[in-house]
Motif scaffolding. Structure first.
Motif, PDB file in Angstrom:
ATOM      1  N   HIS A   1       0.814  -1.229   0.000  1.00 13.65           N
ATOM      2  CA  HIS A   1       0.000   0.000   0.000  1.00 13.65           C
ATOM      3  C   HIS A   1       0.845   1.277   0.000  1.00 13.65           C
ATOM      4  O   HIS A   1       0.302   2.376  -0.118  1.00 13.65           O
ATOM      5  CB  HIS A   1      -0.961  -0.013   1.193  1.00 13.65           C
ATOM      6  N   THR A   2       2.173   1.142   0.153  1.00 13.24           N
ATOM      7  CA  THR A   2       3.054   2.321   0.170  1.00 13.24           C
ATOM      8  C   THR A   2       4.273   2.031  -0.712  1.00 13.24           C
ATOM      9  O   THR A   2       4.577   0.864  -0.980  1.00 13.24           O
ATOM     10  CB  THR A   2       3.574   2.610   1.601  1.00 13.24           C
TER      11      THR A   2
ATOM     12  N   GLU B   1       6.584  -0.406   0.922  1.00 11.81           N
ATOM     13  CA  GLU B   1       6.116  -1.796   0.875  1.00 11.81           C
ATOM     14  C   GLU B   1       6.349  -2.410  -0.510  1.00 11.81           C
ATOM     15  O   GLU B   1       6.661  -3.601  -0.618  1.00 11.81           O
ATOM     16  CB  GLU B   1       4.637  -1.882   1.269  1.00 11.81           C
TER      17      GLU B   1
ATOM     18  N   ASN C   1      -6.317   1.311   2.612  1.00  7.36           N
ATOM     19  CA  ASN C   1      -5.333   1.269   3.676  1.00  7.36           C
ATOM     20  C   ASN C   1      -5.887   0.397   4.811  1.00  7.36           C
ATOM     21  O   ASN C   1      -6.889   0.743   5.422  1.00  7.36           O
ATOM     22  CB  ASN C   1      -5.098   2.706   4.160  1.00  7.36           C
TER      23      ASN C   1
ATOM     24  N   VAL D   1      -3.604   5.838  -5.225  1.00 13.03           N
ATOM     25  CA  VAL D   1      -2.425   5.094  -4.764  1.00 13.03           C
ATOM     26  C   VAL D   1      -1.961   4.104  -5.841  1.00 13.03           C
ATOM     27  O   VAL D   1      -0.771   3.874  -6.013  1.00 13.03           O
ATOM     28  CB  VAL D   1      -2.751   4.342  -3.442  1.00 13.03           C
TER      29      VAL D   1
END
Ligand SMILES: O=P(O)(O)OC[C@@H](O)[C@@H](O)c1c[nH]c2ccccc12
Length: 266
Positions: free
Chosen positions: A169-170, A173, A191, A201
């Motif tokens: 999710h980032t 990651e 999230n 995202v």
């Protein structure tokens, strides 16, 4: 405590209870007797047409509560298969998602497609269990575990001939997923720490995933326009739950979503 931590606490408790009923050795023996795994990587990677749809059997969610009274998961999965889904996902987490291994068994008996056992995988027991129940693909959520544990779980998954959908999710990651050797990398636009959806995202993170990996957009698909957008931003596959289980005709919806990408992709 984040929502994710809270869910994982419940998952660990349920796991302890199952493990005391069925020992790891028994689950391993069942896994070894199971028919050979299907190749989910190949099913998701075939890139000569359209977008691959991973169609999910999802009864409820922590953010929305009950999504649909699914009477017969086998029939729903068969409708997904007829509609052209590449993979069927079955949520087996019980407390928040209302799923079970019984749902996985029912779906395994009804479709020929590769199946994703969708759960919060934190222990190798769950991977043996997935294989014993005929799953071909498991979920590894990067935010849930440190690298050493993810590495060990991914290695066991591959040893058993299965694949893992490695969920991110980032940007950090995604970097970790790639460094771990994930071959199927998911970007969840929800999230899991807050349950908020942010569709932007996906586009940001998809560009960080190297060629050769299968890129999966997860969550938040409402309609064909959302599928088109994820495909335009680089999705090879899109994982859809709520929009399918709520629709009166899941077969036709999967078919429409599958065609959505074909004009755009490559
Ligand atoms: O119902 P949606 O918004 O189409 O989402 C499906 C799927 O992406 C979502 O169920 C999901 C993505 N990652 C997860 C991890 C655990 C449980 C559930 C999920």
């Amino acid at each position: 405590m984040s929502v994710l931590d809270d869910i994982i606490d419940g998952v660990r408790e349920d796991l302890t209870a199952r493990r005391s009923r069925v020992a790891l050795e028994e689950v391993r023996a069942l896994a070894e007797q199971a028919p050979a795994p299907r190749d989910a990587f190949a099913a998701l990677n075939a890139s000569n047409s359209g977008v691959r749809i991973i169609a999910e059997v999802k009864r409820k969610s922590p953010s929305k509560g009950s999504l649909s009274e699914i009477q017969d998961p086998a029939e729903l999965a068969a409708a997904y298969e007829r509609g052209g889904a590449a993979v069927v996902s079955v949520l087996t987490e019980e407390r928040r998602f209302g799923g079970s291994l019984a749902d996985l068994d029912a779906v395994r008996a009804s479709v020929n497609l590769p199946i994703l056992r969708k759960d919060f995988t934190v222990d190798e027991y769950q991977i043996w269990e997935a294989r014993a129940h005929g799953a071909d693909l498991i979920l590894l959520i990067v935010a849930a575990l440190p690298d050493e544990e993810l590495r060990a779980l991914l290695a066991l998954t591959h040893e058993l001939g299965m694949n893992a959908l490695v969920e991110t999710h980032t940007p950090e990651e995604v970097e970790r997923a790639v460094a771990l050797g994930g071959r199927i990398i998911g970007v969840n636009v929800r999230n899991l720490k807050t349950l908020d959806i942010d569709r932007s995202v996906f586009g940001t993170l998809a560009g960080l995933i190297p060629a050769g990996a299968v890129v999966v957009a997860e969550s938040g698909v409402r309609d064909i326009a959302d599928v088109e957008q994820f495909v335009a931003e680089g999705a090879h596959a899109v994982l859809v739950g709520e929009a399918l289980v709520r629709h009166e005709n899941p077969e036709a919806t999967v078919r429409t979503f599958t065609r959505a990408g074909s004009a755009l992709h490559n």
